[in-house]
Design a protein around this motif. Structure first.
Motif, short mmCIF file in Angstrom:
data_model
loop_
_atom_site.label_atom_id
_atom_site.label_comp_id
_atom_site.label_asym_id
_atom_site.label_seq_id
_atom_site.Cartn_x
_atom_site.Cartn_y
_atom_site.Cartn_z
N UNK A 1 165.07 79.93 -2.23
CA UNK A 1 164.35 79.92 -0.96
C UNK A 1 163.09 79.09 -0.98
N UNK A 2 162.26 79.30 -1.98
CA UNK A 2 160.98 78.57 -2.05
C UNK A 2 161.22 77.09 -2.30
N UNK A 3 162.21 76.77 -3.14
CA UNK A 3 162.50 75.37 -3.43
C UNK A 3 162.99 74.64 -2.19
N UNK A 4 163.85 75.28 -1.40
CA UNK A 4 164.37 74.66 -0.18
C UNK A 4 163.24 74.40 0.80
N UNK A 5 162.32 75.35 0.92
CA UNK A 5 161.17 75.14 1.81
C UNK A 5 160.29 74.01 1.29
N UNK A 6 160.03 73.99 -0.01
CA UNK A 6 159.17 72.95 -0.58
C UNK A 6 159.79 71.57 -0.44
N UNK A 7 161.14 71.49 -0.53
CA UNK A 7 161.83 70.20 -0.45
C UNK A 7 162.04 69.73 0.98
N UNK A 8 161.76 70.60 1.96
CA UNK A 8 162.02 70.25 3.36
C UNK A 8 161.01 69.22 3.88
N UNK A 9 159.88 69.08 3.18
CA UNK A 9 158.88 68.11 3.59
C UNK A 9 157.97 68.56 4.70
N UNK A 10 158.00 69.86 5.03
CA UNK A 10 157.16 70.38 6.11
C UNK A 10 155.79 70.77 5.56
N UNK A 11 154.82 69.89 5.66
CA UNK A 11 153.48 70.21 5.18
C UNK A 11 153.39 70.21 3.67
N UNK A 12 152.27 70.69 3.14
CA UNK A 12 152.11 70.71 1.69
C UNK A 12 152.71 71.99 1.11
N UNK A 13 152.63 72.09 -0.20
CA UNK A 13 153.28 73.20 -0.91
C UNK A 13 152.69 74.56 -0.55
N UNK A 14 151.46 74.58 -0.08
CA UNK A 14 150.81 75.84 0.25
C UNK A 14 151.59 76.62 1.29
N UNK A 15 152.26 75.92 2.21
CA UNK A 15 153.03 76.59 3.25
C UNK A 15 154.17 77.41 2.67
N UNK A 16 154.88 76.85 1.69
CA UNK A 16 156.01 77.58 1.10
C UNK A 16 155.52 78.73 0.23
N UNK A 17 154.38 78.54 -0.44
CA UNK A 17 153.81 79.63 -1.25
C UNK A 17 153.36 80.77 -0.34
N UNK A 18 152.72 80.42 0.76
CA UNK A 18 152.28 81.44 1.71
C UNK A 18 153.48 82.17 2.31
N UNK A 19 154.57 81.45 2.53
CA UNK A 19 155.78 82.08 3.05
C UNK A 19 156.32 83.11 2.07
#
Length: 380
Positions: free
Chosen positions: A219-237
């Motif tokens: 889940x986190x990898x897919x969000x991080x690889x989606x290119x939506x904003x910086x990595x902080x967004x996926x960590x916060x998710x």
């Protein structure tokens, strides 16, 4: 009682939310450090889930000695997390992940028995589901650790090792069961008729586990690889996932208010729908945040319902029954991590849609199960 519930929740947070499910959160860091592809990453996570199964089976042999089981939980989580932090290459890293995964396998059966010994019968179902919700709290802490340690993820895993050790000590100190009650306990064994009684929840747990592997592992990898904003967004998710996972403490209330069947159908359906949503829109923050929030609440509540299901179907061997169902959950997660890791290489959307379909299938075993409607099996 309250002290044991709090310390038990902390132990679940350390062994599940940090040492076990922290793998998915830190996976982008691990991938960079050890040059892992999705197939290898899924295989390493599968090894962690299988070590969980082995630990849980060992715990059933030590059922009359829950304090020893708790010590095993803390020791394996501590050693495994330290091994991950210090690993010089992918081989020792994988070994550390696998050892760390065993901690959760010991934690649940040990805590189920300690709750039974220390908490009044009328309050046990709620106590069990509150302790189980520690997974969500641990995930939130894992996200905070990742942010604080930034590029130094190894420091974060050393902190995880320390947290597991401290939670273990706190849980042992909170045990107030009398020496006579400890000595009078006899080890229980799961018999063929017990497995037969648990057949439907076993199928449901396996399918739900396979479905959950998509978000837990990738889940986190897919969000991080989606290119939506910086990595902080996926960590916060991921932290949102954990925060809503704490709502899983309400699982006992849901079962008591409606029925076990309604609770199971609702939690697994929410989890499956959330999985599909994240796979379809990982780069759309509102949709992604809603999906991980729903998944966190659904998954933790679902695993809490599994505990209640075991208690109601096999009340004489509640701890052992819970272990059997959680092993089925972990077997499903292991298989799902491998299979979905392969599918992910071809199409992330396909992998997550397949995972969601498995979650919907997990609803079916509860539909015609009399125990899931709320009836209790008589004590043998």
């Amino acid at each position: 009682m309250r002290t044991l519930v709090v310390s038990g929740m902390a132990l679940i947070a350390a062994t599940y939310g940090l040492a076990r499910f922290g793998y998915g959160l830190f996976l982008p860091r691990f991938t960079e450090t050890f040059q892992m592809g999705s197939t290898l990453a899924g295989a390493v996570q599968a090894g962690s889930f299988l070590s969980y199964c082995c630990a849980a089976l060992t715990a059933t042999r030590l059922g009359a000695r829950p304090r020893l089981v708790v010590v095993c939980a803390g020791s394996t989580a501590t050693v495994g997390a330290a091994g991950v932090a210090l690993a010089p290459h992918v081989g020792l890293f994988a070994l550390g992940v696998i050892v760390a995964g065993a901690g959760a396998g010991f934690a649940t059966p040990g805590l189920v028995t300690l709750i039974e010994r220390n908490v009044a019968a009328a309050r046990q179902e709620n106590a069990q589901t509150v302790v189980n919700a520690g997974t969500g709290a641990g995930i939130v802490v894992a996200g905070i650790l990742l942010i604080l340690t930034a590029g130094h993820w190894r420091v974060g895993w050393l902190v995880i090792a320390l947290a597991a050790g401290l939670a273990t000590v706190a849980t042992l100190r909170a045990d107030r069961s009398t020496p006579r009650r400890r000595r009078s306990a006899r080890p229980s064994r799961v018999k063929a008729d017990d497995v037969a009684a648990l057949a439907r929840p076993l199928v449901g747990a396996t399918l739900a586990g396979a479905s959950s592997a998509a978000i837990w592992t990738f889940g986190r990898s897919v969000m991080a690889d989606s290119g939506a904003g910086d990595e902080t967004l996926s960590i916060a998710a991921w932290m949102v996932l954990g925060a809503f996972g704490i709502l899983g403490a309400a699982a006992g209330k849901i079962v008591q208010t409606w029925s076990l069947r309604v609770a199971w159908v609702a939690t697994t359906a929410v989890m499956a729908t959330a999985t599909v949503l994240l796979g379809v829109a990982p780069g759309t923050p509102p949709a992604a945040y809603v999906s991980v929030a729903a998944f966190g609440a659904g998954y933790t509540a679902m695993s809490g319902v599994l505990i209640v299901w075991a208690v109601r179907v096999v009340p004489d061997i509640a701890a052992e029954g819970t272990v059997v169902l959680f092993i089925a959950l972990a077997v499903g997660q292991a298989a799902g991590s491998v299979a979905l890791g392969v599918l992910l290489g071809a199409s992330p959307v396909l992998a997550f849609v397949v995972a969601g379909a498995l979650g919907i299938l997990a609803v079916l075993p509860a539909v015609r199960d009399p125990a899931a409607a709320g009836s209790r099996r008589a004590t043998r």
